[in-house]
Motif scaffolding. Structure first.
Motif, PDB file in Angstrom:
ATOM      1  N   GLY A  47      38.174  32.333  42.903  1.00  0.00           N
ATOM      2  CA  GLY A  47      37.544  33.002  43.921  1.00  0.00           C
ATOM      3  C   GLY A  47      38.107  33.010  44.986  1.00  0.00           C
ATOM      4  O   GLY A  47      38.275  34.214  45.559  1.00  0.00           O
ATOM      5  N   LEU A  48      38.983  32.176  45.517  1.00  0.00           N
ATOM      6  CA  LEU A  48      39.689  32.463  46.696  1.00  0.00           C
ATOM      7  C   LEU A  48      40.787  33.234  46.721  1.00  0.00           C
ATOM      8  O   LEU A  48      41.104  34.081  47.495  1.00  0.00           O
ATOM      9  CB  LEU A  48      40.034  31.189  47.478  1.00  0.00           C
ATOM     10  CG  LEU A  48      39.206  30.081  47.916  1.00  0.00           C
ATOM     11  CD1 LEU A  48      39.897  28.892  48.399  1.00  0.00           C
ATOM     12  CD2 LEU A  48      38.195  30.821  48.877  1.00  0.00           C
TER      13      LEU A  48
ATOM     14  N   PRO B 115      41.571  35.847  44.583  1.00  0.00           N
ATOM     15  CA  PRO B 115      41.226  37.317  44.686  1.00  0.00           C
ATOM     16  C   PRO B 115      40.652  37.806  45.746  1.00  0.00           C
ATOM     17  O   PRO B 115      40.873  38.861  46.290  1.00  0.00           O
ATOM     18  CB  PRO B 115      40.043  37.450  43.423  1.00  0.00           C
ATOM     19  CG  PRO B 115      40.284  36.168  42.735  1.00  0.00           C
ATOM     20  CD  PRO B 115      40.729  35.020  43.332  1.00  0.00           C
ATOM     21  N   PHE B 116      39.913  36.778  46.559  1.00  0.00           N
ATOM     22  CA  PHE B 116      39.499  37.211  48.140  1.00  0.00           C
ATOM     23  C   PHE B 116      40.659  37.502  48.790  1.00  0.00           C
ATOM     24  O   PHE B 116      40.476  38.272  49.564  1.00  0.00           O
ATOM     25  CB  PHE B 116      38.574  36.068  48.354  1.00  0.00           C
ATOM     26  CG  PHE B 116      37.948  36.291  49.860  1.00  0.00           C
ATOM     27  CD1 PHE B 116      38.617  35.859  50.905  1.00  0.00           C
ATOM     28  CD2 PHE B 116      36.879  36.700  50.018  1.00  0.00           C
ATOM     29  CE1 PHE B 116      37.979  35.806  52.084  1.00  0.00           C
ATOM     30  CE2 PHE B 116      36.456  37.257  51.194  1.00  0.00           C
ATOM     31  CZ  PHE B 116      36.941  36.772  52.308  1.00  0.00           C
ATOM     32  N   ASP B 117      41.557  36.606  48.665  1.00  0.00           N
ATOM     33  CA  ASP B 117      42.805  36.864  49.677  1.00  0.00           C
ATOM     34  C   ASP B 117      43.229  37.969  49.393  1.00  0.00           C
ATOM     35  O   ASP B 117      43.816  38.880  50.437  1.00  0.00           O
ATOM     36  CB  ASP B 117      43.630  35.684  49.343  1.00  0.00           C
ATOM     37  CG  ASP B 117      44.939  35.575  50.291  1.00  0.00           C
ATOM     38  OD1 ASP B 117      45.809  35.649  49.914  1.00  0.00           O
ATOM     39  OD2 ASP B 117      44.678  35.872  51.582  1.00  0.00           O
ATOM     40  N   GLN B 118      43.702  38.331  47.988  1.00  0.00           N
ATOM     41  CA  GLN B 118      44.462  39.530  47.732  1.00  0.00           C
ATOM     42  C   GLN B 118      43.702  40.704  48.097  1.00  0.00           C
ATOM     43  O   GLN B 118      44.135  41.921  48.617  1.00  0.00           O
ATOM     44  CB  GLN B 118      44.764  39.514  46.280  1.00  0.00           C
ATOM     45  CG  GLN B 118      45.943  38.458  45.980  1.00  0.00           C
ATOM     46  CD  GLN B 118      45.949  38.104  44.397  1.00  0.00           C
ATOM     47  OE1 GLN B 118      45.007  38.574  43.873  1.00  0.00           O
ATOM     48  NE2 GLN B 118      46.983  37.335  44.101  1.00  0.00           N
ATOM     49  N   ASN B 119      42.341  40.516  47.501  1.00  0.00           N
ATOM     50  CA  ASN B 119      41.566  41.951  47.580  1.00  0.00           C
ATOM     51  C   ASN B 119      41.098  42.324  48.999  1.00  0.00           C
ATOM     52  O   ASN B 119      40.998  43.540  49.567  1.00  0.00           O
ATOM     53  CB  ASN B 119      40.573  42.076  46.580  1.00  0.00           C
ATOM     54  CG  ASN B 119      41.202  42.113  45.149  1.00  0.00           C
ATOM     55  OD1 ASN B 119      42.313  42.393  45.264  1.00  0.00           O
ATOM     56  ND2 ASN B 119      40.493  41.646  44.331  1.00  0.00           N
ATOM     57  N   VAL B 120      40.414  41.116  49.664  1.00  0.00           N
ATOM     58  CA  VAL B 120      39.840  41.515  50.957  1.00  0.00           C
ATOM     59  C   VAL B 120      40.419  41.360  52.091  1.00  0.00           C
ATOM     60  O   VAL B 120      40.734  42.303  52.682  1.00  0.00           O
ATOM     61  CB  VAL B 120      38.526  40.559  51.122  1.00  0.00           C
ATOM     62  CG1 VAL B 120      37.725  40.777  52.277  1.00  0.00           C
ATOM     63  CG2 VAL B 120      37.367  40.636  49.904  1.00  0.00           C
TER      64      VAL B 120
ATOM     65  N   SER C 114      39.720  27.974  43.300  1.00  0.00           N
ATOM     66  CA  SER C 114      40.711  28.744  44.287  1.00  0.00           C
ATOM     67  C   SER C 114      41.281  29.987  43.454  1.00  0.00           C
ATOM     68  O   SER C 114      41.599  30.877  44.008  1.00  0.00           O
ATOM     69  CB  SER C 114      41.948  27.907  44.720  1.00  0.00           C
ATOM     70  OG  SER C 114      41.401  26.824  45.498  1.00  0.00           O
TER      71      SER C 114
END
Lengths: 103, 169, 695
Positions: C639-640, C642-647, C636
């Motif tokens: 992976g998750l 940074p995904f949440d913040q950036n994507v 999390s």
């Protein structure tokens, strides 16, 4: 008069006057001259209407002209009142100065 | 024979006055030239048997509206506007568009119409532009617009008075 | 029966109404938030359903057809219609009686136990909600309503374990319970999907008639997945790890949810679907073996525990293992029998331990007020953080940290001060140990006998089950007696025991203890062993009540009849069971009675490394942490997040930025010059006219 042949002349004349009016609106900087050009355009349209009315024998065209004139009068009055109101503050009638809607 | 002759004189007068109006530097000159234009158009109405409209044109347009314009011009004591100094692309575009409009209008006119022949005799032709003919339709079929115009003029009057007052109350 | 539908609605809705009442009153009407009112309402809405269930119970004598009450259509799509439908048959009524009966006793107990707690009203609201969910579970006529109840009890378990949410570890325990249960629930859902796909329906009528006719592969998968779900709810390997941590909740919660009712849901599920389970013999072997392994594993851990509630928690896991052992050899009615007796004695044990803890809390407060141990802002005796395990002047406790009211090392001799608690605890201890003629003896020995019989019937794994069961029975007697002796007998081990004494709990707490102890004593006679049936002509009531061959809903594995050959062996096994129990009790009583805590040291020496494994709970938690928890959290973070913040955030912000950029770009058109606007108008006219003319 029988206009079945010469209606086109009247229409062409009206078109020319209309275009002159458009040019006046687009090219002059004095607001009052612009308003006068609008009146010129309205007159051109009136001419079209009257000549069409005579060509088709229908008096409704002239009645419409009657109404157009009334509206033109009202519009001229209100427009000039607005110009006076703005002139009080800006002391000019140069249309390029009326640019508070910029952006 | 007189008719085409009249038409051409009046037409040239109207066009010349219009051109003069938009070229003139002094706004008073512009107004006066517009008055001349309106007179020419009134003449053209007469050639079209629209007597009532012609008289109304002179009375209302030339006699009232243009007077109003002149009043305002003189009230504001406007000076002559200077000639435009530099070339602007908007001017060129305006000329082009004007030409295009004219071209389109001429094109439409050249397309031609199916004109329904109007009245046969000159008396009947003259009868179509009389006050009586106009009044017949105006006060029956077009009664409602007529009244609305009255209210419109009232509104315009009030509006103009309110706008031009020194202070809004 | 007439009025069945109305009665069912009443049984279900009364606890729900109680929950809503307690919740709303607690939240919005401080004037009514009196313990008396809330406690009375909370208990009555569980006691009345008990009475109604008794009435329905008598209506079911003589085995009429089960009554199905359809209350409300939940959703209907295509051919599937899911209703709130409830089934009144022998099994569900028995479970309802257990839930509401033991439940109302525990509600009564809670009035005394939770006295003075600021969340008193919340507690009763949650308890009532739990009863509602549990009743949905046991009365459901289709798997969906059952699952609703299944999830509901999981939710209430979470709410109640983390009831004292101000302590971080309580919240973590609650999270752990919920998350581990979720894994089981996922398996349950998969089983439901498969069943629906192959049978076209989820109500028990369809499932039990069509299900057994499916291919063995399909049935095996379904039963396996359901069993995995059951291991989550009923704390078997591998999903049992939440139950010991769940002791962080108040003791009535442990008694009700983690002993008597919620943890038995898995067993109920298997019993209800017994015709289906019997079609998957391979999975039955799995169930039996897993149950056996769980039982012995938990028993070995329980020997080493010092916290009284942890001992009981592992004991619960172990006894649940016994129940699954019974299911694994096809004797589902025996597992329900053990559910019933276990509810009696385990609830009694937990409530007794609650009584003890209650008393030790008073001891703690007393000691703190007198300044004899640190606490209550007393500045004179700071904790020596480097004190080791022996009592010293600075740290008078035999363990690190503050006084722990649940630790048996600072108990001892409580029997003098708390006689009612002591006697009921003793009775319940003897019952769970399997002393003859108490309830645990009958149910546990029935399980062992059924395993033995199944082994004789040529199912090899049953021998393994039986052997493990024998050893675990001995261990059970041992560690439970250890628990009793260390708590109630011997010398008092808390500091300044001469000055500070505990006292017996109030009557609202002791009445349930007495009732439950009484039930633990006589409850066994509801299910006498087969040999007794044969010889004395008395019938096993529960066998006749539940068994399919007598018209009941619970199927049984077919065992080839052995006539009178095994009669002698059966009697010998009964005697063996009694001997094991007595031996275990006497062994522990003598050792711990004489040497007290020191005998723990003896065991530690004798078993060495094994003892370390047992006391560290076989390192299950550590293994899960390394294998599951850490990767998930690490994943999390890396992976998750940074995904949440950036994507995700990036695209949302990106849309905003795009809109802004378009706006800035389009602003240029608004020049403010009227003639430009007029130019645009004329341009538009030209274009439109051109379009009209030429297009």
């Amino acid at each position: 008069m029988d206009l079945s042949h010469s209606l086109n002349w009247y229409l062409a004349l009206s078109a020319v006057l209309f275009v002159i009016g458009v040019l006046g609106v687009l090219l002059r900087r004095n607001v009052i001259v612009i308003l006068m050009s609008v009146e010129l355009m309205l007159n051109a349209v009136n001419l079209t209407l009257v000549s069409a009315s005579q060509a088709f024998g229908d008096v409704s065209g002239q009645i419409l002209v009657f109404f157009v004139m009334a509206v033109a009068a009202a519009e001229a009055a209100v427009g000039l009142a607005i110009v006076i109101a703005i002139f009080r503050n800006k002391l000019t009638v140069d249309i390029n100065e009326f640019n508070l809607f910029k952006n | 024979m007189i008719a085409p002759f009249l038409f051409f004189i009046l037409a040239i007068g109207a066009v010349a006055a219009a051109l003069g109006m938009i070229i003139a530097r002094n706004p008073v000159n512009s107004a006066l030239l517009l008055v001349l234009n309106l007179f020419c158009i009134a003449g053209l109405y007469l050639t079209l048997n629209a007597q009532f409209i012609a008289v109304i044109q002179v009375l209302v347009y030339a006699g009232a509206i243009m007077v109003l314009f002149l009043f305002v011009i003189m009230l504001l004591n406007l000076a002559e506007m200077p000639r435009p100094q530099q070339f602007r692309w908007s001017y060129a575009l305006a000329l082009v568009l004007g030409a295009l409009v004219l071209a389109q209008a001429v094109y439409v006119i050249a397309e031609g119409f199916n004109v329904i022949p109007a009245a046969a005799s000159p008396e009947q032709a003259a009868a179509t532009g009389t006050a009586k003919a106009i009044a017949m339709d105006l006060f029956t079929t077009y009664m409602l617009p007529f009244e609305m115009i009255g209210i419109l003029l009232l509104v315009a009057t009030i509006g103009a008075v309110m706008l031009a007052k020194r202070r809004f109350i | 029966m007439e009025n069945t539908e109305f009665l069912v609605q009443l049984i279900l809705l009364l606890p729900l109404a109680g929950a809503i009442f307690n919740g709303l009153v607690g939240l919005f009407i401080p004037g009514l938030r009196k313990e008396g009112i809330i406690g009375a309402v909370g208990t009555t809405v569980v006691a009345i359903p008990f009475v109604l269930a008794v009435y329905l119970f008598f209506g079911l004598q003589g085995h009429p057809e089960p009554a199905i009450a359809k209350i409300y259509t939940w959703m209907a799509a295509g051919n599937l219609s899911l209703d709130f439908a409830y089934r009144i048959d022998q099994l569900s009524i028995l479970m309802t009686l257990i839930v509401t009966g033991v439940g109302s006793l525990i509600h009564l107990y809670s009035i005394g136990y939770m006295h003075g707690d600021r969340g008193f009203w919340k507690f009763f609201a949650y308890l009532n909600l739990f009863i509602f969910a549990m009743l949905n579970l046991v009365l459901a006529d289709n798997l969906v309503v059952l699952f609703l109840g299944w999830e509901g009890v999981g939710l209430c378990s979470y709410l109640l374990i983390g009831f004292w949410y101000q302590e971080r570890q309580n919240v973590q325990a609650a999270n752990k319970a919920f998350i581990v249960n979720r894994v089981g629930d996922a398996a349950f859902l998969l089983a439901m999907f498969i069943l629906f796909k192959y049978t076209g329906g989820l109500d028990f009528g369809t499932v039990l008639s069509e299900g057994p006719q499916l291919s063995t592969t399909v049935v095996s998968w379904v039963v396996l997945l359901l069993f995995i779900g059951a291991t989550g709810k009923s704390a078997q390997i591998p999903l049992f790890v939440w139950l010991p941590d769940a002791m962080a909740g108040p003791t009535p919660v442990s008694a009700l949810i983690h002993a008597a009712t919620m943890v038995t849901s898995g067993l109920y599920l298997l019993a209800r679907l017994s015709p289906l389970v019997l079609q998957a013999p391979a999975i039955m072997a799995v169930i039996g073996i897993v149950g056996a392994l769980t039982a012995i594993m938990a028993a070995t851990i329980a020997i080493t525990q010092n916290d009284i509630k942890k001992v009981l928690a592992y004991s619960t896991v172990s006894q649940l293992g016994f129940m699954f052992m019974a299911a694994g050899v096809g004797a589902f009615f025996v597992s329900i029998f053990h559910v019933m007796t276990h509810a009696f004695f385990k609830a009694c044990l937990f409530l007794g331990s609650g009584s003890v803890i209650h008393a030790m809390h008073h001891v703690e407060h007393d000691l703190q007020h007198r300044g004899l141990i640190p606490g209550h802002g007393d500045p004179e005796t700071p904790l020596d953080s480097e004190a080791h395990q022996h009592p010293t002047r600075n740290n008078p406790l035999p363990y690190d940290g503050p006084f722990d009211a649940q630790d048996m090392r600072t108990m001892g001799g409580l029997g003098k001060y708390m006689p009612t608690t002591k006697w009921t605890f003793l009775i319940a201890t003897l019952a769970i140990a399997g002393i003859p003629f108490l309830s645990g003896y009958f149910s546990k020995d029935e399980i062992l006998w059924k395993a033995f019989e199944y082994g004789v019937d040529k199912h090899g794994y049953a021998w393994f089950v039986w052997g493990v069961g024998i050893i675990t029975a001995f261990l059970t007697a041992f560690y439970m007696t250890r628990c009793y002796v260390l708590t109630f007998l011997g010398k008092e081990r808390w500091p300044h025991a001469d000055q500070v004494h505990p006292h017996e709990s109030p009557v609202t707490m002791t009445i349930p203890l007495v009732v439950l102890a009484f039930l633990a004593t006589i409850g066994g006679f509801l299910g006498v062993p087969a040999v007794v049936e044969r010889l004395l002509g008395v019938s096993s009531w529960i066998h006749h009540w539940l068994g399919a061959e007598y018209g009941g809903p619970v199927a049984e594995a077919a065992v080839s009849p052995h006539g009178d050959n095994l009669l002698l062996i059966e009697i010998l096994l009964l005697v063996l069971g009694a001997l094991i129990a007595v031996a275990g009790v006497l062994f522990a009583w003598s050792r711990y009675g004489k040497q007290g805590l020191a005998y723990d040291g003896v065991i530690r020496e004798r078993f060495g490394a094994l003892y370390r494994w047992w006391s560290q709970k076989y390192y299950w938690d550590e293994a899960y942490d390394k294998a599951v928890v850490d990767p998930v959290i690490g994943g999390s973070y890396k992976g998750l997040a940074p995904f949440d913040q950036n994507v995700v955030d990036g695209s949302v912000n990106g849309i905003a930025k795009l809109t802004y950029a378009i706006g800035r770009g389009l602003r240029v058109i608004q020049t403010g010059f009227v003639q430009n606007y007029a130019l645009a108008i004329v341009l538009g006219v030209v274009v439109v006219v051109a379009l009209i003319l030429f297009v």
